[in-house]
Structures are given as structure tokens and as C-alpha cells.
Design a protein around this motif. Structure first.
Motif, PDB file in Angstrom:
ATOM      1  N   PRO A  96      96.802  77.316 130.102  1.00 16.39           N
ATOM      2  CA  PRO A  96      96.245  78.656 129.866  1.00 16.39           C
ATOM      3  C   PRO A  96      96.859  79.730 130.764  1.00 16.39           C
ATOM      4  N   LEU A  97      97.054  79.424 132.048  1.00 17.60           N
ATOM      5  CA  LEU A  97      97.642  80.403 132.958  1.00 17.60           C
ATOM      6  C   LEU A  97      99.070  80.759 132.540  1.00 17.60           C
ATOM      7  N   GLY A  98      99.877  79.744 132.262  1.00 20.08           N
ATOM      8  CA  GLY A  98     101.258  80.000 131.876  1.00 20.08           C
ATOM      9  C   GLY A  98     101.376  80.725 130.549  1.00 20.08           C
ATOM     10  N   THR A 122     110.751  85.347 140.497  1.00 21.72           N
ATOM     11  CA  THR A 122     109.917  84.409 141.255  1.00 21.72           C
ATOM     12  C   THR A 122     109.730  83.103 140.492  1.00 21.72           C
ATOM     13  N   THR A 123     109.514  83.217 139.184  1.00 22.32           N
ATOM     14  CA  THR A 123     109.326  82.024 138.357  1.00 22.32           C
ATOM     15  C   THR A 123     110.569  81.149 138.351  1.00 22.32           C
ATOM     16  N   GLU A 124     111.733  81.773 138.196  1.00 19.96           N
ATOM     17  CA  GLU A 124     112.977  81.001 138.207  1.00 19.96           C
ATOM     18  C   GLU A 124     113.228  80.367 139.573  1.00 19.96           C
ATOM     19  N   PRO A 165     105.772  77.323 136.361  1.00 19.31           N
ATOM     20  CA  PRO A 165     106.976  78.087 135.993  1.00 19.31           C
ATOM     21  C   PRO A 165     107.650  77.576 134.722  1.00 19.31           C
ATOM     22  N   LEU A 166     107.674  76.262 134.537  1.00 19.37           N
ATOM     23  CA  LEU A 166     108.282  75.696 133.331  1.00 19.37           C
ATOM     24  C   LEU A 166     107.546  76.134 132.078  1.00 19.37           C
ATOM     25  N   GLU A 172     107.454  82.036 127.156  1.00 21.07           N
ATOM     26  CA  GLU A 172     108.028  83.373 126.990  1.00 21.07           C
ATOM     27  C   GLU A 172     109.228  83.353 126.052  1.00 21.07           C
ATOM     28  N   GLU A 173     110.092  82.355 126.188  1.00 17.37           N
ATOM     29  CA  GLU A 173     111.238  82.248 125.286  1.00 17.37           C
ATOM     30  C   GLU A 173     110.780  82.010 123.852  1.00 17.37           C
TER      31      GLU A 173
END
Length: 292
Positions: A96-98, A122-124, A165-166, A172-173
Motif C-alpha cells: 500500500p505504501l509503495g 532517494t528511492t534509487e 523502493p522496488l 511507477e513505471e
């Protein structure tokens, strides 16, 4: 047509023919390299799977699936249950957060927003941090500072931060891959942004989102370093505040003792089957959601 043009015509045709031959040769070479790389990758995968099965299948026995672990049966059943619990709990926290963060970055944030750029960088950066660093952070914060001790919840929170992050990037992609015409058509019919996101955009992006979740499951199931510092290595079926070991840690402990290598090889077979089962279940859910 001048004499020079007539004289140069055969040369031009010869150059064109030469370029075609060179282009065809280059395409054939590249095609051969692609086939060779695919064949090599597939062969290595088959070798690994075959080696695990040959080494572990002969040592599978009923005592390895006893309800309670002892030093005689070295049962892996508590580790199997702990692996499933750890995976489900970590995904319930991180997905849910991601997903909502990815929705904000792609659907609500303005183009060129500096905050968005900072979040992506930051995520990368977090994606490249070794898992043992996450384990040390989890031990210092969840285990020591919050006084959770070595527990299932401490390990799950650490894994959730590790795979966040993954999931964010893959979600997003997946959202970016949805054509803008879907959104424009929904807006043209009078739907708001929130309804467009949840009724149009997210269903179209489900396959890509589930691909990220499958990758996250593989990382959770195979993780050892982060969990040794947070969840511990107790061979039992744990509650949220109790220590437990996953299959990967169980196999690591058995191989490290050097007394139960056969059981460790058998655990590797079960671990492989668990990963395949989870991936197959995720793919099945993706197909069902895509059809709807």
C-alpha cells in the motif's frame, strides 16, 4: 544524363548491394548473439534447478515436516510457516505504501516538481543499499530502540523498508506505461481524477505492479542477512512478538553447522518450490485481474 552520371550509376548500385550484404551479415551476427545469450541463460537456469533437485530430493523425508523442530529431526515446517507469515506481513506493509506513493508521483505531482526528483533519487539510492545495512538498521531501531526484540514484526518491518523502493519504482513505471488517452477519455466522460486513477489507470497497470510484487516476494523469501539481525534464528512457529527463522535462514544455519548438509539440500528444494508456487499464484492473480 551526363557521361559522369552514367559512369557512377554502376558504382552506386554496387555500394547499395554491398551495404545490404553488410547489413544482412550484421543482423545475422546480432541474431546469433541473442540466441546464444538466451540459450546460455536457459542452460544455466536448468543446471541450477537440476543440481538443487538432484542434491536435495533423495534426502526429503517425513521427519523434515514434523510440527515441532528438534535437533534430531531438524524439521523445516516451522520455517515454511514463518516464511509465509513473513512474506504476507511484509507485503501488507510495503505494497500500500509503495503503490500510493507511485500514484502520487505519477498522477498528482506536478511535472518538474523538485520534491518528486528528490523522492526518485532517494528511492534509487535505497535500492542499491546492501541488505545487511537494512538488517543493522532494523536491529538498532526496531529491536533495540523500540524494544521489540528479535521478533516476526521486527523482521517484517525491516523487509518492508527494504522492498519498498522496488515496489515504488515498478509501480511507477507500470503507471507511466498506461496511455494518456485512457485518462483523457475518462476525464472527457466527466470522471474525476480519483475515479480515473482507481477505475481506469490502476486496473490497466496491474500486470506491471504484480511483476514488482513478484520480484519483492523473491527477495523476501531469499533474504538472510537482514532477518538474522531482526527476526532471529529460533526454530519455531512465531507470533508477532516472537523470534523465528525463515527457510533461507534455516538452510543457512544447517549448512553452517556442517552436520546436516543433506537436510540443507532438502531445504533448498522446498525453498525453490515455495518460490515457484508464490510466483505462479501471483501470475494467476495477474491473469484474472487482467481479464476483468
Amino acid at each position: 544524363m551526363t557521361r559522369e552520371a552514367v559512369g557512377n550509376a554502376p558504382v552506386s548500385r554496387e555500394k547499395t548491394r554491398t551495404n545490404r550484404v553488410c547489413g544482412g551479415t550484421s543482423a545475422a551476427v546480432l541474431k546469433g548473439l541473442v540466441y546464444a545469450a538466451a540459450t546460455l541463460t536457459f542452460a544455466v537456469l536448468l543446471f541450477l534447478i537440476g543440481y538443487i533437485l538432484v542434491s536435495g530430493l533423495p534426502h526429503l523425508k517425513p521427519s523434515l515436516f514434523s510440527l515441532h523442530y528438534t535437533s534430531e529431526n531438524v524439521s523445516m515446517l516451522p520455517a515454511i510457516v514463518t516464511t509465509v507469515e513473513m512474506t504476507v506481513l511484509a507485503l501488507l506493509i510495503s505494497v500500500p505504501l509503495g503503490l500510493f506513493t507511485a500514484v502520487y508521483l505519477n498522477e498528482y505531482a506536478k511535472r518538474g516538481n523538485k520534491l518528486v526528483s528528490i523522492i526518485r533519487v532517494t528511492t534509487e539510492t535505497l535500492s542499491g543499499i546492501p541488505s545487511i545495512v537494512y538488517g543493522l538498521f532494523g536491529m538498532l531501531f526496531f529491536v533495540t530502540q523500540l524494544h521489540w526484540g528479535y521478533s516476526l514484526i521486527a523482521g517484517a518491518m525491516t523487509l518492508a523498508i527494504m522492498i519498498l523502493p522496488l515496489i515504488m519504482r515498478t509501480a511507477e513505471e507500470a503507471l507511466m506505461s498506461v496511455p494518456d488517452s485512457y485518462r483523457e477519455g475518462s476525464f472527457g466522460l466527466g470522471a474525476g481524477r480519483l475515479r480515473t486513477v482507481f477505475r481506469i489507470v490502476l486496473p490497466a497497470a496491474v500486470p506491471g505492479i504484480l511483476s514488482g510484487i513478484i520480484l519483492a516476494i523473491g527477495r523476501i523469501v531469499g533474504e538472510t542477512a537482514a532477518l538474522i539481525f531482526t527476526a532471529g534464528t529460533m526454530a519455531q512457529i512465531p507470533g508477532l512478538t516472537q523470534s523465528g527463522r525463515t527457510l533461507a535462514i534455516h538452510m543457512y544455519v544447517l549448512s553452517g553447522e556442517a552436520l546436516h548438509m543433506n537436510e540443507a539440500n532438502a531445504t533448498a528444494v522446498v525453498l525453490l518450490l515455495v518460490v515457484l508456487a508464490m510466483n505462479a499464484l501471483s501470475a494467476f492473480v495477474a491473469r484474472k485481474l487482467t481479464k476483468k
